[in-house]
Design a protein around this motif. Sequence first.
Motif, short mmCIF file in Angstrom:
data_model
loop_
_atom_site.label_atom_id
_atom_site.label_comp_id
_atom_site.label_asym_id
_atom_site.label_seq_id
_atom_site.Cartn_x
_atom_site.Cartn_y
_atom_site.Cartn_z
N GLN A 282 33.36 41.54 42.74
CA GLN A 282 33.75 42.50 41.72
C GLN A 282 32.64 42.66 40.68
O GLN A 282 31.96 41.70 40.35
N THR A 283 32.49 43.87 40.18
CA THR A 283 31.46 44.11 39.16
C THR A 283 32.14 44.43 37.82
O THR A 283 33.33 44.73 37.77
N ILE A 284 31.35 44.37 36.75
CA ILE A 284 31.85 44.74 35.42
C ILE A 284 32.32 46.20 35.43
O ILE A 284 33.36 46.54 34.87
N GLY A 285 31.55 47.05 36.12
CA GLY A 285 31.91 48.47 36.22
C GLY A 285 33.28 48.68 36.84
O GLY A 285 34.08 49.50 36.37
N ALA A 286 33.58 47.90 37.91
CA ALA A 286 34.88 48.02 38.59
C ALA A 286 36.02 47.59 37.68
O ALA A 286 37.09 48.21 37.65
N LEU A 287 35.80 46.52 36.90
CA LEU A 287 36.82 46.04 35.96
C LEU A 287 37.08 47.09 34.88
O LEU A 287 38.24 47.36 34.52
N LEU A 288 36.02 47.69 34.36
CA LEU A 288 36.16 48.70 33.31
C LEU A 288 36.90 49.93 33.84
O LEU A 288 37.73 50.52 33.14
N THR A 289 36.62 50.30 35.09
CA THR A 289 37.30 51.46 35.70
C THR A 289 38.80 51.19 35.82
O THR A 289 39.63 52.06 35.58
N LYS A 290 39.14 49.94 36.18
CA LYS A 290 40.55 49.59 36.40
C LYS A 290 41.34 49.45 35.10
O LYS A 290 42.50 49.84 35.01
N TYR A 291 40.73 48.85 34.07
CA TYR A 291 41.49 48.49 32.86
C TYR A 291 41.19 49.34 31.63
O TYR A 291 41.74 49.10 30.56
N SER A 292 40.27 50.33 31.76
CA SER A 292 39.94 51.14 30.59
C SER A 292 39.63 52.57 31.02
O SER A 292 39.48 52.84 32.20
N ARG A 293 39.51 53.45 30.06
CA ARG A 293 39.03 54.80 30.37
C ARG A 293 37.80 55.07 29.52
O ARG A 293 37.69 54.59 28.39
#
Length: 310
Positions: A282-293
């Motif tokens: 998992q990348t930081i980008g993937a986490l941000l996509t999932k939990y933020s806009r």
Amino acid sequence: KIADTSNMLLFIPGCKTPDQLKMEETHSDIIHTEIFGFSNNYWELRRCRPKLKKLKKLLMENTYEGPDTQKEKDSTHSKYTTEDLLNQIQASEEEIMARLQVLNACEIGGYWRILEFDYEMKLLNHITQLVDSESWSFSRVPLNTCLQELGPLEPEEMIEHCLECYGKKYIEEGEVYFELSADKICRATAQMLLQNAVKFNLTEFQEVWQQSVPEGMITSLDQLKGLALVDRHSRPEIIFLLKVDDLPEDNQERFNSLFSLREKWTEEDIAPYIQDLCGEKQTIGALLTKYSRSSMQNGVKVYNSRRPIS
């Protein structure tokens, strides 16, 4: 996780597999046998992130403040052996040992302990003052001389532990030396300055911080990732302590906590506070996509919560 199977699994006592029958080379006979039980599901192992937040919580119940304190004479305080930690923490032994190293924990009398931060800084201060008075290079600090000089002040094992926390051990011509890490020493000094102030004027902090570290070391805000946060929008700009260790372990709770602290984050600011949540692939980008806009603010990409934060 539990998984269902369309094939019913039968439990038969003394059951032999085709491979075992081949090895025995016996004649094929039909055997009447009793079925002891059946199942149409099984357990599937899934790798998960170790839950290590509890480790620090347990060790913080009884921090080590030095050998002669009243706390050490009072045996009622909780202490944990390696076995105790393995029984209470959901993580492998390797993961627990790696985390103990990150926490600068040490084994004292068979129990794992975290040094009280002020005591750790006192030890570090003894070492840096000795380095300064002897005019040693920070990359070549001799262990034996340190123990001889500082042994009368503090236990030798504590001096060595502090050198291991803030430096890298190497051997040269049979002598043990330590190369001290400027980044680690600058970071610890910043924590010491920030923990007593709710908010600190950034310019003043940078001046005091540079004056507080040993001569020859250069401070940089990059050394404070995951430890302190700068608010560039306040006037004057401020810096305050925000340790990643103190944030929730659960992904959604972590993001809720961060977005309740600050509505919009740049990736650069939020990355140190979510890096440890990334799984194997998992990348930081993937986490941000999932939990933020994301949105653009003055030409800069910022992230805010997907859900209202109460």
